[in-house]
Design a protein around this motif. Sequence first.
Motif, PDB file in Angstrom:
ATOM      1  N   VAL A  32       0.838  -1.203   0.000  1.00 36.20           N
ATOM      2  CA  VAL A  32       0.000   0.000   0.000  1.00 36.20           C
ATOM      3  C   VAL A  32       0.871   1.251   0.000  1.00 36.20           C
ATOM      4  N   THR A  33       1.933   1.243   0.787  1.00 37.02           N
ATOM      5  CA  THR A  33       2.766   2.434   0.925  1.00 37.02           C
ATOM      6  C   THR A  33       3.954   2.454  -0.030  1.00 37.02           C
ATOM      7  N   SER A  34       3.976   1.526  -0.971  1.00 37.51           N
ATOM      8  CA  SER A  34       5.061   1.523  -1.954  1.00 37.51           C
ATOM      9  C   SER A  34       4.966   2.773  -2.818  1.00 37.51           C
ATOM     10  N   ARG A  35       5.996   3.011  -3.593  1.00 40.32           N
ATOM     11  CA  ARG A  35       6.027   4.212  -4.428  1.00 40.32           C
ATOM     12  C   ARG A  35       4.767   4.343  -5.277  1.00 40.32           C
ATOM     13  N   TRP A  36       4.270   3.231  -5.829  1.00 44.22           N
ATOM     14  CA  TRP A  36       3.137   3.298  -6.748  1.00 44.22           C
ATOM     15  C   TRP A  36       1.831   2.793  -6.160  1.00 44.22           C
ATOM     16  N   GLY A  37       1.884   2.011  -5.101  1.00 46.60           N
ATOM     17  CA  GLY A  37       0.669   1.437  -4.516  1.00 46.60           C
ATOM     18  C   GLY A  37      -0.335   2.484  -4.087  1.00 46.60           C
ATOM     19  N   ILE A  38       0.134   3.512  -3.425  1.00 47.47           N
ATOM     20  CA  ILE A  38      -0.766   4.561  -2.959  1.00 47.47           C
ATOM     21  C   ILE A  38      -1.443   5.270  -4.129  1.00 47.47           C
ATOM     22  N   TRP A  39      -0.707   5.461  -5.240  1.00 46.48           N
ATOM     23  CA  TRP A  39      -1.274   6.150  -6.405  1.00 46.48           C
ATOM     24  C   TRP A  39      -2.316   5.286  -7.105  1.00 46.48           C
ATOM     25  N   SER A  57      -3.535   7.748 -15.864  1.00 47.90           N
ATOM     26  CA  SER A  57      -3.901   8.565 -14.708  1.00 47.90           C
ATOM     27  C   SER A  57      -2.743   8.730 -13.729  1.00 47.90           C
ATOM     28  N   ILE A  58      -1.747   7.855 -13.801  1.00 51.47           N
ATOM     29  CA  ILE A  58      -0.595   7.908 -12.891  1.00 51.47           C
ATOM     30  C   ILE A  58       0.628   8.275 -13.715  1.00 51.47           C
ATOM     31  N   ARG A  59       0.920   9.523 -13.791  1.00 52.76           N
ATOM     32  CA  ARG A  59       2.048   9.991 -14.608  1.00 52.76           C
ATOM     33  C   ARG A  59       3.361   9.442 -14.075  1.00 52.76           C
ATOM     34  N   GLY A  60       4.191   8.955 -14.984  1.00 53.51           N
ATOM     35  CA  GLY A  60       5.524   8.501 -14.623  1.00 53.51           C
ATOM     36  C   GLY A  60       5.655   7.019 -14.322  1.00 53.51           C
ATOM     37  N   ILE A  61       4.552   6.291 -14.238  1.00 52.76           N
ATOM     38  CA  ILE A  61       4.638   4.856 -13.945  1.00 52.76           C
ATOM     39  C   ILE A  61       4.824   4.091 -15.246  1.00 52.76           C
ATOM     40  N   SER A  62       5.715   3.109 -15.230  1.00 54.08           N
ATOM     41  CA  SER A  62       5.917   2.262 -16.411  1.00 54.08           C
ATOM     42  C   SER A  62       4.888   1.137 -16.412  1.00 54.08           C
ATOM     43  N   GLU A  63       4.691   0.533 -17.573  1.00 51.68           N
ATOM     44  CA  GLU A  63       3.773  -0.609 -17.652  1.00 51.68           C
ATOM     45  C   GLU A  63       4.218  -1.717 -16.714  1.00 51.68           C
ATOM     46  N   LYS A  64       5.523  -1.960 -16.662  1.00 53.75           N
ATOM     47  CA  LYS A  64       6.065  -3.032 -15.820  1.00 53.75           C
ATOM     48  C   LYS A  64       5.752  -2.768 -14.345  1.00 53.75           C
ATOM     49  N   MET A  65       5.988  -1.540 -13.875  1.00 50.53           N
ATOM     50  CA  MET A  65       5.738  -1.223 -12.470  1.00 50.53           C
ATOM     51  C   MET A  65       4.250  -1.240 -12.150  1.00 50.53           C
ATOM     52  N   LEU A  66       3.429  -0.776 -13.091  1.00 51.28           N
ATOM     53  CA  LEU A  66       1.984  -0.817 -12.869  1.00 51.28           C
ATOM     54  C   LEU A  66       1.519  -2.261 -12.759  1.00 51.28           C
ATOM     55  N   ALA A  67       2.001  -3.111 -13.652  1.00 53.32           N
ATOM     56  CA  ALA A  67       1.611  -4.528 -13.613  1.00 53.32           C
ATOM     57  C   ALA A  67       2.042  -5.178 -12.303  1.00 53.32           C
ATOM     58  N   ARG A 100     -11.287  -0.151  -0.637  1.00 54.65           N
ATOM     59  CA  ARG A 100     -11.970   1.122  -0.370  1.00 54.65           C
ATOM     60  C   ARG A 100     -11.728   1.558   1.079  1.00 54.65           C
ATOM     61  N   ASP A 101     -11.770   0.578   1.990  1.00 55.47           N
ATOM     62  CA  ASP A 101     -11.543   0.869   3.404  1.00 55.47           C
ATOM     63  C   ASP A 101     -10.122   1.401   3.627  1.00 55.47           C
ATOM     64  N   ILE A 102      -9.151   0.787   2.998  1.00 61.73           N
ATOM     65  CA  ILE A 102      -7.754   1.227   3.124  1.00 61.73           C
ATOM     66  C   ILE A 102      -7.537   2.538   2.371  1.00 61.73           C
ATOM     67  N   GLY A 103      -8.182   2.694   1.211  1.00 61.26           N
ATOM     68  CA  GLY A 103      -7.991   3.883   0.390  1.00 61.26           C
ATOM     69  C   GLY A 103      -8.589   5.142   0.978  1.00 61.26           C
ATOM     70  N   GLU A 104      -9.596   5.001   1.833  1.00 62.06           N
ATOM     71  CA  GLU A 104     -10.262   6.183   2.399  1.00 62.06           C
ATOM     72  C   GLU A 104      -9.300   7.079   3.180  1.00 62.06           C
ATOM     73  N   PRO A 105      -8.534   6.554   4.138  1.00 65.68           N
ATOM     74  CA  PRO A 105      -7.600   7.447   4.838  1.00 65.68           C
ATOM     75  C   PRO A 105      -6.472   7.953   3.937  1.00 65.68           C
ATOM     76  N   LEU A 106      -6.094   7.173   2.917  1.00 56.80           N
ATOM     77  CA  LEU A 106      -5.072   7.642   1.982  1.00 56.80           C
ATOM     78  C   LEU A 106      -5.592   8.827   1.183  1.00 56.80           C
ATOM     79  N   THR A 107      -6.853   8.747   0.760  1.00 59.49           N
ATOM     80  CA  THR A 107      -7.480   9.844   0.033  1.00 59.49           C
ATOM     81  C   THR A 107      -7.576  11.072   0.930  1.00 59.49           C
ATOM     82  N   ASP A 108      -7.937  10.861   2.190  1.00 54.06           N
ATOM     83  CA  ASP A 108      -8.012  11.970   3.149  1.00 54.06           C
ATOM     84  C   ASP A 108      -6.638  12.612   3.315  1.00 54.06           C
ATOM     85  N   LEU A 109      -5.607  11.803   3.439  1.00 51.73           N
ATOM     86  CA  LEU A 109      -4.246  12.315   3.559  1.00 51.73           C
ATOM     87  C   LEU A 109      -3.865  13.126   2.318  1.00 51.73           C
ATOM     88  N   PHE A 110      -4.134  12.562   1.154  1.00 51.49           N
ATOM     89  CA  PHE A 110      -3.840  13.238  -0.111  1.00 51.49           C
ATOM     90  C   PHE A 110      -4.578  14.581  -0.181  1.00 51.49           C
TER      91      PHE A 110
END
Length: 122
Positions: A32-39, A57-67, A100-110
């Motif tokens: 979740v807290t990895s460079r791309w997981g939160i995004w 929607s996630i600028r800068g992420i490669s296909e490999k990292m997204l996968a 969704r439960d985990i993403g809610e506080p991340l969205t609030d933080l963002f």
Amino acid sequence: MAGSVQFTRTEPGDRYDVFHTDCPARDVVDHVTSRWGIWVLISLRSNDLRFYELRESIRGISEKMLAQTLRALVEDGLVWRKVEPTTPPQVTYGLTEFGRDIGEPLTDLFDRITRRLSPDGR
């Protein structure tokens, strides 16, 4: 990547020891807290997206990292994956209830961070 994590407790009130290196919850926290997981989680908060929509929607992420990131989040039960048997296959991703439960506080933080930044980003 670690395998699927089961979130069962033997007794009510028991907690995982996330500071222990063998704790299964630690892998989920790392994903979740990895460079791309939160995004990925923030990008999926409003809509289910196909792979390329998510990549755009996630600028800068490669296909490999997204996968790789999606694979880990699917294995953790945070993201679901649906493949439609078309040519080429259409793959759609969305948040599970857990995601969704985990993403809610991340969205609030963002949202808190972006509200506090001045227009020049400082």
